[in-house]
Write an enzyme that holds these catalytic residues in place. Structure first.
Site, mmCIF file in Angstrom:
data_model
loop_
_atom_site.group_PDB
_atom_site.id
_atom_site.type_symbol
_atom_site.label_atom_id
_atom_site.label_comp_id
_atom_site.label_asym_id
_atom_site.label_seq_id
_atom_site.Cartn_x
_atom_site.Cartn_y
_atom_site.Cartn_z
ATOM 1 N N LYS A 152 3.908 -1.397 3.764
ATOM 2 C CA LYS A 152 3.232 -2.533 4.210
ATOM 3 C C LYS A 152 1.553 -2.129 4.258
ATOM 4 O O LYS A 152 0.687 -2.904 3.759
ATOM 5 C CB LYS A 152 3.419 -2.944 5.706
ATOM 6 N N HIS A 177 2.449 -0.077 -1.790
ATOM 7 C CA HIS A 177 3.704 0.040 -2.538
ATOM 8 C C HIS A 177 3.451 0.277 -3.901
ATOM 9 O O HIS A 177 3.709 -0.763 -4.679
ATOM 10 C CB HIS A 177 4.600 -1.106 -1.871
ATOM 11 N N CYS A 225 11.941 -0.599 -7.182
ATOM 12 C CA CYS A 225 11.352 -0.215 -6.035
ATOM 13 C C CYS A 225 12.021 1.118 -5.604
ATOM 14 O O CYS A 225 11.489 1.830 -4.530
ATOM 15 C CB CYS A 225 11.174 -1.183 -4.922
ATOM 16 N N CYS A 260 3.546 -9.194 4.070
ATOM 17 C CA CYS A 260 3.834 -8.611 2.922
ATOM 18 C C CYS A 260 3.151 -7.504 2.433
ATOM 19 O O CYS A 260 1.932 -7.349 2.845
ATOM 20 C CB CYS A 260 3.298 -9.789 1.810
#
Lengths: 403, 472
Positions: A343, A347, A91, A216
């Site tokens: 969020k 992502h 990430c 998440c």
């Protein structure tokens, strides 16, 4: 003798696709979409680009073990034999891609280069991320150690350490989600564009206790791109360019989750990366000197801990210093994730690091798409990007600012 | 003289009540039976019993491990070798599987006694473990339970001497599985009991009495296998035992009929209450029968700290519904997830065997810190590999440092509880938490380690260590 990178390299154009569930676009469509916007923004033709860095974790993961090479970019754009370096740091890929391009310019190997970050997550047939990388090295020891599972341990630990009841802890996290969705709703390129209430967040189904659905980040498709040159050439392309002030990069030794004195309430790699970035940029008090922070909030708890670990908030004081004072809103003392963050903006793994810089770039130029979230007189910002899991992160802190 | 130096038992945490079976299939029934968790099988149950048995014993003195079961998780490939590794036994031991018969446990016991008497082994660990899967809605379903036992057989410090044994073999067929069968087959009950169990078991007892000039009244307690309660009572009567005072409860209504484990599990329940000088009658049945006279010595007092049967019996969680049981045993075809499948690597497991199976960690000779899993340099002081010494961690106790409960992990019984457990005397293990009540998990709660199945991946059962709230 090593020299600091500060103000040597400029970003003269950026692009970002609409983030979301892009049923209409494949990975190469998104590479093209982000690149064309960045080229238009810089006012340069594609043929002037001399080298490219392509950041992608899996690229387009449809089957296990997909292979990504630079040709994903060269064939999408029909570039003619320029070097394309494929970069992967989970990430944290985006920060690493920008860093590679920046150092290539500083070494004077090229004059004009491009960075693209991309991920196609929604062609796989399920919500959440594929688990192929989980336990790639330890298929039995590492089994079932998912992202939500590992980050949620930090939330449990944070609540326990600072004496927050589950109710109070979840409420603190819910406030962050409310803020992220507030900005997502104000960002036409964001994935999640609906505002939510604290009650909605707190009552949402549990994904990984104590984290619920709205704690998440979304699973998102998207791409982002940047055009860079050395600072002395930047005026050729535009007046309102930004320069790279610092790269803080740190790979943790990875002992976190196994070491008995690690309590999951700080990110050691973030602390190290932030310290080195502040030293390079000459920042003494980040909370005062940074006008905007885009940080890696794949989960709400990650925003809490990243804020504390990059020293824009004291350890254990997130609620008092950020939530209660609404300091992290665009008109607050320390604006954080005014884009909507991972969020709500979304992502797409390889795209996120570069996308964070995109938000800071637009904020400094005073050109965010929706003026109601524009920060006044923003001059310097930090993009925090990390890959791995609590206790085992690689972290990049990229500081960019007005020249 | 040879006999039982130590014993151990294991009964899984979950119980399925017969009332729930009645709700699903009709009919009634009282009591409950023990059900292995989804990550348990005969190997892991056996390891638990072995740990209970070896606690306080010198593992280095175990020269052989006999693993007895009718439900070895591998059709080809030994279970004993995995159990021996998980119990951290020496490499130069004799490890053997005893299988195929409900008497596998007492047959292994005989071999253990022979080895000890002949001097080829000082101590032999006999583990008996069974997880027999009954057909849904069959007569067996309410009866079959899961459990394991372990007996350390040796010559020194004997808590109970095997004074005399009588073994008989019989070609009688009553219950069987063919190659490829998952569920047991059987014949008409009247034939199976009237011509099989009852006469065979009775005959073994009587033959034993005759060889030793003994009679039923010599025994403080009798512990023996039976396929149901009625036949159990019939045999007790045939042997001349007093049902009220002499017959040990075979735990049909609390644990169920535990296959190869049953006779020795009942024997351990006797030994837990036995006094020095007591004589105990042990009987087992299957492909013949055997019977034993066991005399208890004062050393039995040294074993009172075992969890054994008593410790595990009341430590239980009732299974909420039949659906959970169906998932535990994979009795239905469930929706397939397109999520990528779990992987394993036999070379990786082989390289990592000392920590994956043996639960060894590293202790740094420079800074003294314990670490798990193995490191290449000390994770505390960065000392080099020459400073890292292997230490066993399986028996360590600790407390829960932090955890999470992942509802979306692709495991049989979500949530997947990830846990960091700090050992009380230093070191940490990061693992999945099993045998947990999700409503009572708290940071700081006391924890221990248990050997479990992680997953079936690429056609292999993959085992390693997990943590659980301290069981008893």
């Amino acid at each position: 003798m090593a020299e600091p990178i500060k103000d040597k390299v400029a970003i003269v154009g950026m692009g970002c696709t609409k983030f979301g569930e892009r049923w209409d676009a494949d990975i190469q469509d998104m590479i093209a979409e982000a690149t064309y916007e960045a080229l238009d923004d810089a006012g340069v033709p594609l043929k002037d680009i001399e080298a490219a860095w392509l950041g992608a974790q899996w690229g387009s993961q449809i089957v296990e073990g997909g292979v990504v090479t630079g040709t994903l970019l060269s064939s999408a754009l029909q570039t003619q034999y320029i070097p394309v370096t494929r970069v992967e740091n989970a990430c944290g890929t985006g920060a690493e891609s920008l860093r590679g391009a920046t150092f290539a310019l500083a070494s004077k190997a090229y004059d004009l280069v491009m960075v693209v970050g991309v991920e196609k997550c929604k062609d796989m047939g399920f919500g959440g991320l594929p688990s192929v990388w989980i336990g790639r090295w330890e298929p039995v020891y590492g089994a079932f150690g998912t992202g939500p599972g590992r980050y949620a341990m930090a939330a449990t630990a944070y609540f326990a350490k600072y004496g927050l009841s589950n109710e109070d802890g979840k409420r603190m996290l819910a406030e962050i989600s409310v803020k992220s969705h507030y900005y997502g709703a104000k960002n036409p390129k964001a994935h999640l564009r609906r505002e939510v209430t604290v009650e909605q967040v707190m009552n949402a189904p549990i994904i990984s206790w104590p984290l619920g659905l709205f704690d998440c980040c979304g699973v998102t498709d998207g791409a982002s791109a940047a055009i860079l040159c050395r600072a002395e050439d930047a005026n050729k392309y535009r007046k309102d360019y930004v320069t790279i002030k610092a790269f803080g990069m740190a790979a943790s030794p990875g002992w976190g989750k196994e070491r008995d004195d690690y309590d999951f309430t700080y990110w050691d790699a973030t602390q190290a990366a932030a310290r080195s970035a502040y030293a390079e940029a000459g920042i003494k008090d980040p909370r005062k000197e940074l006008d905007v922070v885009e940080l890696h909030d794949c989960f709400t708890i990650a925003e809490v801990i990243a804020s504390e670990s990059m020293f824009i908030c004291d350890e254990g004081k997130f609620k008092e210093q950020m939530t209660d004072k609404r300091a992290y809103y665009h008109d607050g003392e320390m604006p954080v994730n005014t884009s909507g963050g991972l969020k709500s903006f979304g992502h797409p793994i390889g795209a996120s690091g570069c996308r964070e810089v995109y938000e800071i770039y637009k904020q400094i130029q005073g050109k965010v798409e929706e003026p109601s979230r524009q920060i006044k007189d923003a001059r310097m910002g930090l993009a925090h990007n990390q890959g791995g899991h609590p206790g085992k992160f690689v972290c990049g802190c990229t500081i960019v600012g007005a020249p | 003289m040879a006999g039982i130096v130590s014993y151990g038992a294991y009964i899984p945490m979950y119980r399925l009540s017969r009332a729930i079976l009645g709700q699903v299939w009709g009919g009634g029934g009282k009591g409950e039976k023990a059900i292995a968790n989804w990550d348990e099988d005969s190997i892991t149950l056996g390891v638990e019993a072995g740990m209970d048995c070896l606690q306080g014993q010198d593992r280095q003195s175990v020269d052989a491990l006999f693993f007895a079961s009718t439900t070895s998780p591998f059709r080809e490939k030994q279970s004993a070798s995995i159990v021996a590794a998980a119990l951290d036994l020496r490499e130069d031991i004799v490890a053997s599987d005893f299988g195929n018969s409900l008497r596998a446990g007492t047959l292994a016991l005989r071999s253990a006694l022979d080895a000890v008497k002949a001097g080829s082994a000082k101590n032999v660990l006999v583990i008996v473990s069974d997880c027999r899967l009954p057909a849904p809605n069959s007569a067996f379903e309410p009866l079959f339970g899961d459990a394991a036992t372990a007996l350390l057989i040796g010559k020194d410090n004997i808590a109970a001497e095997i004074e005399a044994s009588y073994y008989m073999s019989s070609e009688f067929i009553d219950i069987w599985r063919l190659e490829g069968d998952i569920l047991p087959r059987t014949w008409e009950e009247r034939f199976v009991l009237d011509e099989g169990y009852e006469p065979h078991m009775t005959k073994a007892f009587k033959a034993l009495f005759k060889t030793r000039e003994a009679s039923a009244k010599d025994f403080a307690k009798a512990a023996f296998y039976a396929p149901n309660a009625r036949s159990h009572a019939t045999v007790a009567k045939n042997a001349g035992l007093d049902a009220k005072t002499q017959v040990q409860d075979p735990m049909f209504d609390s644990v169920g009929i535990t296959g190869a484990t049953a006779a020795i599990l009942t024997l351990i329940a006797v030994l837990e209450e036995a006094q020095a000088g007591d004589k105990v009658l042990l009987g087992n049945y299957g492909d013949g029968a055997d019977a034993h006279i066991i005399s208890v010595t004062p050393a039995v007092e040294n074993l009172r700290h075992k969890r054994g049967v008593k410790g595990h019996l009341n430590s239980k969680v009732m299974l909420e519904n039949y659906g959970k049981y169906v998932k535990f045993r994979n009795l239905m075809t469930f929706e397939e997830t397109p999520m990528t499948r779990p992987r394993t690597s036999l070379p990786a497991m082989w390289r990592d065997r000392n920590w994956q199976y043996r639960c060894h960690g590293h202790k740094c000779q420079s800074c003294g810190k314990v670490q798990f899993p193995f490191q290449r340099r000390c994770m505390y002081c960065q000392a080099g590999p020459e400073s890292l010494m292997e230490v066993p961690l399986a028996e360590k106790k600790g407390y829960l440092a932090t955890y999470s409960m992942d509802e979306r992990a692709a495991i049989v019984d979500p949530p997947n509880v990830l846990a960091a457990v700090n050992f009380n005397d230093g070191g940490r293990i990061f693992s999945q938490m099993t045998d947990r009540d999700v409503n009572t998990i708290k940071v700081g709660m006391p924890m221990e380690l248990t050997f479990r199945k992680i997953h079936d991946a690429l056609g292999v059962h993959n085992y390693s260590w997990k943590c659980r709230p301290v069981r008893v």
